[in-house]
Scaffold this motif. Structure first.
Motif, PDB file in Angstrom:
ATOM      1  N   VAL A  68     -13.995  -2.574   9.652  1.00 52.45           N
ATOM      2  CA  VAL A  68     -14.649  -2.033  10.175  1.00 52.45           C
ATOM      3  C   VAL A  68     -15.857  -1.588   8.074  1.00 52.45           C
ATOM      4  O   VAL A  68     -15.245  -1.268   7.555  1.00 52.45           O
ATOM      5  N   LEU A  69     -16.969  -1.959   7.994  1.00 50.68           N
ATOM      6  CA  LEU A  69     -17.654  -2.014   6.730  1.00 50.68           C
ATOM      7  C   LEU A  69     -19.329  -1.253   7.272  1.00 50.68           C
ATOM      8  O   LEU A  69     -19.906  -1.711   7.949  1.00 50.68           O
ATOM      9  N   PHE A  70     -19.497  -0.591   6.482  1.00 50.79           N
ATOM     10  CA  PHE A  70     -20.778   0.089   6.672  1.00 50.79           C
ATOM     11  C   PHE A  70     -21.856  -0.550   5.018  1.00 50.79           C
ATOM     12  O   PHE A  70     -21.491  -0.270   4.068  1.00 50.79           O
ATOM     13  N   MET A  71     -22.590  -1.727   6.115  1.00 55.10           N
ATOM     14  CA  MET A  71     -23.622  -2.570   4.934  1.00 55.10           C
ATOM     15  C   MET A  71     -24.194  -0.873   3.744  1.00 55.10           C
ATOM     16  O   MET A  71     -25.035  -1.681   2.888  1.00 55.10           O
ATOM     17  N   ASP A  72     -25.055  -0.305   4.104  1.00 49.80           N
ATOM     18  CA  ASP A  72     -25.406   0.651   3.745  1.00 49.80           C
ATOM     19  C   ASP A  72     -24.454   1.226   2.584  1.00 49.80           C
ATOM     20  O   ASP A  72     -25.057   2.178   1.051  1.00 49.80           O
ATOM     21  N   PHE A  92     -10.441   0.452   7.513  1.00 45.45           N
ATOM     22  CA  PHE A  92     -12.000   1.505   6.827  1.00 45.45           C
ATOM     23  C   PHE A  92     -11.893   1.229   5.983  1.00 45.45           C
ATOM     24  O   PHE A  92     -10.401   1.084   5.259  1.00 45.45           O
ATOM     25  N   PRO A  93     -12.944   1.371   5.035  1.00 46.93           N
ATOM     26  CA  PRO A  93     -12.931   1.269   4.145  1.00 46.93           C
ATOM     27  C   PRO A  93     -12.108   3.064   2.977  1.00 46.93           C
ATOM     28  O   PRO A  93     -11.703   3.325   3.878  1.00 46.93           O
ATOM     29  N   SER A  94     -11.870   2.652   1.929  1.00 47.13           N
ATOM     30  CA  SER A  94     -11.109   3.279   1.255  1.00 47.13           C
ATOM     31  C   SER A  94     -11.999   5.006   0.766  1.00 47.13           C
ATOM     32  O   SER A  94     -11.631   5.781  -0.161  1.00 47.13           O
ATOM     33  N   ASP A  95     -12.922   4.570   1.026  1.00 46.46           N
ATOM     34  CA  ASP A  95     -13.865   6.301   0.823  1.00 46.46           C
ATOM     35  C   ASP A  95     -14.182   6.643   1.972  1.00 46.46           C
ATOM     36  O   ASP A  95     -13.218   6.891   2.598  1.00 46.46           O
ATOM     37  N   SER A 129      -7.244   3.606   6.482  1.00 39.09           N
ATOM     38  CA  SER A 129      -7.827   3.493   5.397  1.00 39.09           C
ATOM     39  C   SER A 129      -7.406   3.266   4.554  1.00 39.09           C
ATOM     40  O   SER A 129      -6.085   3.186   3.997  1.00 39.09           O
ATOM     41  N   MET A 130      -8.023   1.923   3.739  1.00 36.17           N
ATOM     42  CA  MET A 130      -7.039   1.419   2.958  1.00 36.17           C
ATOM     43  C   MET A 130      -7.031   2.316   0.993  1.00 36.17           C
ATOM     44  O   MET A 130      -7.923   3.232   1.579  1.00 36.17           O
ATOM     45  N   ALA A 131      -5.753   1.915   0.827  1.00 37.21           N
ATOM     46  CA  ALA A 131      -6.227   2.667  -0.838  1.00 37.21           C
ATOM     47  C   ALA A 131      -6.831   2.441  -1.658  1.00 37.21           C
ATOM     48  O   ALA A 131      -7.477   0.764  -1.555  1.00 37.21           O
ATOM     49  N   ARG A 132      -7.657   2.581  -2.987  1.00 41.79           N
ATOM     50  CA  ARG A 132      -8.281   2.205  -3.595  1.00 41.79           C
ATOM     51  C   ARG A 132      -7.959   1.222  -4.397  1.00 41.79           C
ATOM     52  O   ARG A 132      -6.726   1.648  -5.830  1.00 41.79           O
TER      53      ARG A 132
END
Length: 279
Positions: free
Chosen positions: A6-10, A92-95, A152-155
């Motif tokens: 999953v990625l959010f282009m914005d 999922f992204p790390s944010d 969700s990934m670690a940074r």
């Protein structure tokens, strides 16, 4: 096992987040039946995306309303996608948004969630994850047994993935319907701060509490400019408002991998050191 990214282009950290996720998919020991890329976007469909350096079986575009900033609508979309394409692992992204969605989606689908994942392994239909604990001083391993697995990934300190044109074949645009959230009465949008260039910098000077005051921080900022370096800061410096919060380095700030990092007056706690360990 079928997986989805999953990625959010914005997202202002899109390319960094893609690098963190792609890095965990390179290991040939983790073989998936399929890996899909779900790109959430606003406005016109994107023409470019972070170039995957792993095998992607499908790219799907998911439109989000321009004025919709609520995680709830994305949760509804993700639930529909997970059901339609029968995925068992969702990365999922790390944010903060990625962590919230991973947790809430796993609960909604009666699955398992884990945040800040550094590594994972798959054995049959069981997933084992490794993540930092106790202020990043230790690492723990957990076994998850209830799919779908929402991680969700670690940074991580890695170079942002470049953007490339989408594949020649038109990715599938997925039409999804979301119900309005009647319990939300008002929303306020706060714009992201401008990019400092800290993450991509080849040279960085990180100033810590030993600077003792704003004047010393400003002096070191001048030194950084003189040698073509970006200024970073430890938590005490940004909490004292001696520099902007966007300059924070560490687990809760920027994770860096410059060729040269000079630490000035920094005590070097584990939480901070994690931000410069790849220097």
């Amino acid at each position: 096992m079928n997986a989805a990214i999953v990625l959010f282009m914005d997202s202002p950290s899109l390319q960094q987040q893609a690098a963190e996720i792609y890095a965990l998919l390179k290991d040939p020991a983790r073989r998936f039946s399929s890996v899909e890329l779900w790109l959430f976007y606003k406005g016109a469909p994107p023409e470019r995306f972070p170039a995957p350096d792993c095998s992607i079986s499908a790219v799907r575009l998911v439109a989000v309303r321009q004025d919709d900033h609520l995680p709830e609508s994305r949760l509804q979309m993700l639930s529909q996608l997970a059901d339609r394409f029968a995925v068992e692992l969702i990365l999922f992204p790390s944010d903060g948004l990625g962590m919230e969605l991973a947790t809430r989606l796993a609960y909604r689908l009666s699955g398992s969630a884990c945040l800040q994942v550094l590594a994972y392994g798959i054995s049959g239909h069981t997933v084992t994850v490794t993540k930092p604990v106790y202020g990043s001083n230790l690492r723990a391993r957990f076994r998850l047994t209830a799919p779908p697995y929402c991680l969700s990934m670690a940074r991580q300190p890695c170079r942002p993935i470049p953007l490339v044109p989408l594949p020649d074949h038109t990715p599938e645009i997925i039409p999804l319907n979301t119900a309005p959230c009647a319990w939300v009465k008002e929303t306020v949008t706060v714009p992201d701060p401008p990019d400092t260039g800290l993450t991509d910098a080849d040279r960085v000077i990180v100033v810590g509490q030993g600077a003792a005051n704003r004047e010393t921080v400003d002096y070191i900022k001048g030194i950084a400019a003189g040698i073509g370096a970006e200024l970073g800061a430890s938590r005490p410096v940004v909490m004292n408002a001696w520099t902007d919060m966007s300059r924070l380095v560490g687990v809760s700030g920027a994770i860096l991998s410059p060729r040269l990092c000079i630490a000035a007056g920094v005590s070097g706690t584990a939480v901070f050191a994690a931000g410069i360990r790849a220097s």
